[in-house]
Every structure is written in C-alpha cells, then in structure tokens.
Design an enzyme around this catalytic site. Sequence first.
Site, short mmCIF file in Angstrom:
data_model
loop_
_atom_site.label_atom_id
_atom_site.label_comp_id
_atom_site.label_asym_id
_atom_site.label_seq_id
_atom_site.Cartn_x
_atom_site.Cartn_y
_atom_site.Cartn_z
CG ASP A 117 -34.10 -4.23 8.19
OD1 ASP A 117 -34.05 -4.88 7.53
OD2 ASP A 117 -34.05 -4.13 9.33
CB CYS A 162 -0.84 0.05 1.27
SG CYS A 162 -2.18 -1.36 1.44
CG ASP A 196 -32.55 -2.74 13.75
OD1 ASP A 196 -32.47 -3.25 12.56
OD2 ASP A 196 -32.75 -3.24 14.65
#
Length: 794
Positions: free
Chosen positions: A495, A19, A689
């Site tokens: 949901d 990286c 949630d």
Amino acid sequence: MSETNHATLGITGMTCAACSTRVEKVLNKMDGVEAQVNLTTEKATVDYDAEKTNLEAITKKIEDVGYGVLMEKAELDVFGMTCAACSNRIEKVLNKQEGVNAATVNLTTETASVEYNPGLVDPKELIGKIQNLGYDAKPKIEAAEKQTHKEKEIKNMKTKLIISTVLSAPLLVTMLVHLFHMTIPHIFMNPWFQFVLATPVQFIIGWQFYVGAYKNLKNGGANMDVLVALGTSAAYFYSLYEAIKTIGNPAYMPHLYFETSAVLITLILFGKYLEARAKSQTTNALSSLLNLQAKEARVIRDNEEMMVPASEVVVGDRLIVKPGEKIPVDGIVVKGRTSVDESMITGESIPIEKEVDATVIGSTINKNGSIEMEATKVGKDTALASIVKIVENAQGSKAPIQRLADVISGYFVPIVVVIAILTFIAWIVLVDPGQFEPALVAAIAVLVIACPCALGLATPTSIMVGTGKAAESGILFKGGEHLERTHQLEAIVLDKTGTITKGKPEVTNFTGDDETLQLLASAEKGSEHPLAEAIVAYATEKNIDFMEVDDFSAIPGHGIEVRISNRHILVGNRKLMQDHQVDVSGVEQEMIDYEVDGKTAMLIAIDGEYRGIVAVADTIKETASQAIQELKAQGLEVIMLTGDNERTAQAIAKQAGIDQVIAQVLPEEKADKIKEIQNKGKKVAMVGDGVNDAPALAIADIGIAIGTGTEVAIEAADVTILGGELLLIPKAIKISHATIKNIRQNLFWAFGYNTAGIPVAAVGLLAPWVAGAAMALSSVSVVSNALRLKRVKL
C-alpha cells in the site's frame, strides 16, 4: 436404543429475531436434532441423536447459514513429555474429545493449545484427559514463573545425572577392561559389586522411564520411554541371571551387561540435560521481552504520590514518570512534555516528542522531561504484553512441515520394537546360532539407537528460535505456519500511504482565496484521512478560524461532500467534480503538472463552481527505496497499490524504485486486486497499515501489517512489523528462509541418523553404550543447530 446428547452452543453474528429463527429452523431440519435458539443469550440449546449426527455437523450447519459458533481457547502447560510420540498421543486424544475444535501440543514449549466449545467442554476435563494418559497439565502459568519452574527442573536433572554418573563410572571402567584389556582391582569384576551399583541407576534414577513406558502402553501408545525401558531392562535382567548362576559355582565366568544398562541410562540423562539447557536458551527472546517490563510505578492516589508494583496499576490511575524512568503502562500524557525512547517497540532510534494528549507505551523510556499520564491499558492489555502473547503463540504453534515428522514419529516406536525382535531372532537363528548374548546386544543397540527424540525436536525448536530472533528485530510472526509460508512468497504488494510513504503529507500548493481556504479546512476537519489532517494543519498555521459543519459525507475513493452555513463544498478528484457537473477543464494541465511531481491534487468547488486546487505531497520513507531493492534481490515481484491516480502513483513508484503500479483502486477493491494476482498462481504478500487494508491483508497468502498502523490492520495480518521500518520486510523473508533451511537440515539429520543407525546396530557393529551416546547427542545436535539461527545476520 439410540443415545440423545445435549449441548449448549454460543452463537455469534445474530442481530435480530429473524437471525435466531433462521438458525433454529435450519437446525431442526437436521435429522435427529431438536434445537431452541435464544437471541438474548445468543445461545442454542440442542438435543441430538448421536447415531444420526454429531456436534461437528451441527456446528458446520450453523456456519453454513452465515453465523459462527463461539469457541474458547485453553492454554495449558504439559509436564512429562519425553519425545514426539508423547506430544502426538496427547494431541490425538484431545482432538477426539467432543466439543474440541482443534488441539495442538508442542513438545519444545511443553504446551497445549485447545480450542473448544465452552458449552460442552470444561478445561478441567482436558487436564483430566492428559493426566489419564500418564502426563500432567496445568493452566498456563506466566512466562517468568515458567522460567523459574524450568530452572528447578534443570537443577533436578543435574542432580540425578551426577548421582547416576558416580554410580556408573566404576561400571564404565569394567567396559574399558573388555575393550583395552586393562588391569583393575578384582572387586570391579565382582557381579554383586556391579549389581549394587547398577540397581539404583536402573530402578531409582531410571524409574521415570518405567513410569512413562507403563502409562503409554496402558493407553495404547508407545514412546521413547518404552525403548529405553526395554533395552536397559534386557541388559540388566540378563546380567542378574548371569550373576545368580555364580552362586554355588565360583568357577563360572558370568557374561555381565550391568555397565550397558547403567551407562545407557546415564548417557540418556546426560543428553536430556544438555537438551533441556539448550531448549531454555531458545526462550531467551521471550525472557528479554519480559525483562523490558517496568517493575514499579509512581501513582497519585488520594492526592499522594506513592510507589506501587506496576502490576497493581489500574485503568484511570494518574502516574508521574520522571526522566530516565520506564513508562509503567500504556496511557496518554495529561501534563508536561518530554521525549520518549520507543526503540524497544518501534525500532526507531530517535526519541519521539510527547506532549499533552500524546500516547505513550508501557516499558518505553522517558528521556528528559517529567510527565503526568493517565493509564489506559494495563496488565495483559498493554502493547508489550500483546507482543509477548504473539511471540508465545507463534512459538507454541505448529508449522505444516512438522506434520510429516509427527506422523512418522507416531508409527516409529512400534516399528522399532518389531525390528529389534526380528534382529534378535536373526542373530540367534542365522548369524550366530544358539548364542543368546550377541543377539541380545544387537537387539538392545537397535532399541536405543532408534529413539525418535531428534525427530520430534527438529521443527519446533527451529520455529522457537526463528520467531524469537525475528521478535528481537521487531518482526512478529503470529504462528509457525506464517513463518513457513513467508519463504514461499513470489510477489509482494505494498500500500502507498503510510507504508511506502511517511503517511504524514503536507500541503505544498494552494490556489484559492481566504474564504475558500476557510471552507476547505472546516470541511476537512471532520475527516480522519491523512490528507485532511495536512490541510487542517496548513490552515492552522495560516490562523484560519474553523466553521461549524452542518453535514459531512465521505465518498470513498473520490472525496468529500460537506454543507457549511448553507454553502455546498466539494473536495476531491475529477470524477467527483464530473458527477456534480462542475467544469474543471481549464485547470487540467495544472493538475497533471502536480501529479507528475508525485503530489496528490484535489479540486475544490463551492456551490457548484470551481474555486481552486490544493496539492498535498507525502514523501517516501528514507529506507523505502533500499527495502524495495532488497525485496527485488530476493526474487520478489514488487507492486504498489494505491487509490491515487496513475500519474501521482507512477511518480511515487519511480522514487521508490517500483516498476509495477496498480492505481485508482477503491478501498473495497484492494482485496479483489490481491485475488487477481493469486489467480495467476502466485503466492502474494500484502503490506498495509490502514483499516481499508484489512480485507486485503486477510485474503493475501501472507498479510504484513505496519505496526504504526491501525489495530484492525494488525489483527488481520499474519506478520506485524513494529514501527514503520520497511527494511524489516526483507528481513522477515530472510528469517523465514533461514528457519525453513534450518528445519530441513534438522529433519535430514534426524531421519538420516535413524535410517543409518538402525541397520548398523542390527548387524552388530554398534555397542549399546555407543548407540546410547549417539542417540543422546543426536537430540543435542538438532537443538544446537537450531540455536545457530540466533547468529543469522538480518
């Protein structure tokens, strides 16, 4: 010779040497850049040619290869701003600083929020830049301390106003003489008597306008102070010139405007005083939240019980909380049992039962039992402190609608000065040739009527009151932009589990023997899924002994695969059984019957053979149906999103009154489903949630997190509903509509006031003191209109 700049950038997202090497290689390929990237310190040291590139381009290059540049945020209190031109000027200067990613200055809250690169910018430099512009700034102080500072400031303003009123009142009497031909003592008409009264008002009380005007002009800007200083100085110095002409010539009748300058300053101070008082009321929501905090805590230290300030509690402290007392900080119960009133956080009026290992929230009220608890979060980390922080950030942020007002305010003052000069020339040349006084009066009236104070207050004041009103109801908007966007919603996706339903399912049916139940419950004990918790609770009630799990594997969207004592257990849907060649065709109708009833049915297989079904039902929340009807009444398309199969999903949707269902959605597919709706050109809100809802919450136009859910979901959302009360969702949309309507009213009156007032003043139909009164009251009217939001019924 080109200039070489040096910068140290914090890099996020690097996990290995590959990286850091990649980032370094990409940067060194840029023209005029030499960079070294250190994986251990996660920093890039960059030397770059300022003529060939800049820090913004370097940052973008790092982000383009998939990494981030570490930014920090400075929160500052700014002092001395008087109108939108002030906040715009500071914001513009801060945003020009190299290393500053974004700066927002809010006139109403008198704060600046600056995102900057810590390797390039020192917060002290930002304060210095603000001070160079003629204002003052300090690191943000606590809200309670700021409230005290505000109260002192308002008291100081009141004192100045009283002195100014006392000195201006006799001058106002002379104005009434001109208007109504009243008879008053001759001393009142004496130019030197008027001079003595007007001078302290002009140069002591009104000195703040000169200081503000000088500092703004010195830095190439112009604000309200410039208009006030110009207008009142013109009236004062012309009057002084007329007074001087009476020396040695007692018969000369001077044309005095001392009353115009003094009364103008008094009226402007009066408007500012009323405005400051009204603005202080907009922070009531924040103050009431702060007042909820516990002041003291009963701590056990060295085996002794002692009272200490709540601010001195540290993580790990043991505390005793007696009945009727506030729980001082967030923590867990280690001894005792009680019920706790959490209504101030969750909106739930029924006290919640708490026993050992239960979580308790700071500032909630212990009702009927004495408990011992361990502090897990203190100070700025507590739930209440987080709520206060969200409200503060929302009140300090700018809604996109404010940008228009900011742009106009930036150009407004110079344009007004030009209009005033043209008005003066038109009067002295065309309207009343050679007559200085009417030309001066008309020009002064233009300068005074046009102050853009109301324009600068129109949006932020409404945002403050709107977010405060929402917070009082348990709705937290993370920023003004989210409050604005919410009113644009066309579809809302909910949901199912934990959002529409209670999220605490119970086992309703089980077909299988004791051995199957023992293996099933032991297998599910390793899962955190609500359905698994229901099965474990069911087995516990049946006094089943749990077995040690050798290997556990969750298969998202399908079920679990577990090994216990060399037994292979599968629990899940038809697809899971099909993938492992388990024949369940004989129980298809039984599965369908459960699903039609809205139950989630899971098949159980042991060692490759079907052994039974466990059916679990999660009932919908009491207010879900009402909330969905209200959302529909607001014109929203309501959709339920769930991983359940079609039959179960449709049964739950029918109970809740939802017509559209998207079922059998894997967790990673939720965000894709939101995108599909957005691609139809609709503004979409997602309500969820769980951890698996976070990507969908982030990608939706507005993400709404249920406050009883996970911290990840709350972090990803734009709006948080405290507790699990679904009725707060239509209320959030209602307060958004009300706030935007209020902002539009404010902008209409602010724009309309200036648009109508300037021509009226220019043609000589407004006396300067009337213009001053109108200007002052325009700001007060805008703030007062914003305060009406407090009375909106949610």
